[in-house]
Design an enzyme around this catalytic site. Structure first.
Site, PDB file in Angstrom:
ATOM      1  N   SER A 164      34.512  38.946  40.747  1.00 61.81           N
ATOM      2  CA  SER A 164      35.656  38.662  39.893  1.00 61.81           C
ATOM      3  C   SER A 164      35.134  38.526  38.477  1.00 61.81           C
ATOM      4  O   SER A 164      33.938  38.270  38.267  1.00 61.81           O
ATOM      5  CB  SER A 164      36.339  37.355  40.320  1.00 61.81           C
ATOM      6  OG  SER A 164      37.261  36.915  39.342  1.00 61.81           O
ATOM      7  N   TYR A 176      36.147  28.525  43.531  1.00 65.92           N
ATOM      8  CA  TYR A 176      36.406  29.956  43.391  1.00 65.92           C
ATOM      9  C   TYR A 176      35.386  30.597  42.451  1.00 65.92           C
ATOM     10  O   TYR A 176      34.719  31.572  42.807  1.00 65.92           O
ATOM     11  CB  TYR A 176      37.824  30.219  42.892  1.00 65.92           C
ATOM     12  CG  TYR A 176      38.156  31.692  42.837  1.00 65.92           C
ATOM     13  CD1 TYR A 176      38.460  32.388  43.999  1.00 65.92           C
ATOM     14  CD2 TYR A 176      38.118  32.396  41.635  1.00 65.92           C
ATOM     15  CE1 TYR A 176      38.724  33.755  43.967  1.00 65.92           C
ATOM     16  CE2 TYR A 176      38.391  33.750  41.590  1.00 65.92           C
ATOM     17  CZ  TYR A 176      38.692  34.428  42.754  1.00 65.92           C
ATOM     18  OH  TYR A 176      38.947  35.785  42.714  1.00 65.92           O
TER      19      TYR A 176
END
Length: 319
Positions: A164, A176
């Site tokens: 990401s 995350y």
């Protein structure tokens, strides 16, 4: 002197365009294993590669997801269930992949499976919350990779890890971004370790896209559950109306940044699997290219200032 510089730049651009556009041949005898094919990027990639003629081995978390994907693709595409936090499931999937690819080996592995919750401010989370995220997004990805690595080496194939843009810069609480930083590190180590075996390891770094990861209902339900479990003193630090104000800001950000065109990411995955000279990293989405990645290279004082703007004022904030 200037005209020579311009000509040199144009010649380099033409060479790069030509080199970037070269594609592998004989995709009809190549196998690609994709995780997280129930929906989103993985689902679209499985369909896209199937249409191109690849033998797709699509791992889904649910039986429903596997059946729905199987119903709308060719007989070349095989679906099976996979839980990336379960070693037995991973090993069973690896045996299935081995039985399909046989001596040809595995041309491509796309580590796409991942989750975005539980996510919140760091003082909202327990160590168990962190383990949930890390087990799926990082440990599971590593274990899946290791389970089929000999097959990839045999084919001198490709490993595509979906990280990401938040593996470059941390802007939200929870695990995350921690997991995605870990994916980036694993990706770099793996790329250097496998270079001499002819295996290419590529990384996809999407920005905000409209998937389950950025689903507003999923995010808000996650925040509500975490808020209800907080001790009163932590709630007092943030303020009784913090959750309501967070929902409003989150909805605005999701609507502003989340790109509905998931094919931008699928194109990057496809290029990583089919290009003769794949790129080391793919930044998908304009927000990734024009905002997040440039911001990640800024001095910390600048990135901290930019990320602190439009933050919700906390009840007991000292600033």
């Amino acid at each position: 002197m200037l005209q020579y510089l311009i000509i040199s730049v144009l010649l380099f651009a033409l060479y790069y365009w030509y080199r970037d556009g070269k594609r592998i041949k004989n995709v009809f005898d190549k196998y690609v294993y994709i995780t997280g094919c129930d929906s989103g990027f993985g689902n679209l990639l499985a369909k896209h590669l199937d249409q191109q003629g690849f033998h797709v081995l699509a791992a889904c978390f649910t039986e429903k997801g596997a059946e729905e994907l199987k119903d709308c693709t060719s007989s070349r595409l095989k679906t099976f269930q996979l839980d990336v936090v379960n070693s037995e499931s991973i090993n069973k999937a690896a045996e299935f992949v081995k039985s399909e690819v046989k001596e040809k080996g595995l041309w491509g592995l796309v580590n796409n499976a991942g989750i975005s919750v539980p996510s919140a401010a760091s003082d909202w989370l327990t160590i168990d919350d962190h383990k949930v995220m890390l087990n799926v997004n990082l440990i599971g990805l590593i274990e899946v990779t290791l389970s089929v690595l000999p097959l990839i080496k045999r084919a001198q194939g490709r490993i595509v890890n979906v990280a990401s843009v938040f593996g470059r810069i941390s802007c939200i609480g929870g695990s995350y971004t921690i997991s995605k930083f870990g994916v980036e590190a694993f990706n770099d180590s793996l790329r250097r370790d496998l270079y001499h075996f002819g295996v290419k390891v590529l990384c996809i770094e999407p920005g905000f896209f409209k998937t389950n990861v950025t689903n507003f209902d999923v995010i808000t339900e996650n925040l509500k559950k975490l808020w209800l479990k907080l001790p009163q003193d932590v709630k007092d630090d943030y303020g009784a109306d913090f959750l309501d104000r967070s929902y409003s800001l989150l909805r605005k950000k999701v609507e502003q940044f989340a790109d509905p065109d998931l094919m931008k990411v699928v194109w990057c995955m496809n290029h990583a699997l089919t290009s003769v000279h794949p790129r080391t990293r793919y930044s998908a989405g304009l927000d990734s290219k024009l905002f997040w990645i440039p911001l990640s290279y800024m001095p910390t004082v600048i990135s901290d200032f930019v990320l602190s703007t439009n933050r919700i004022k906390l009840a007991k904030s000292v600033f």
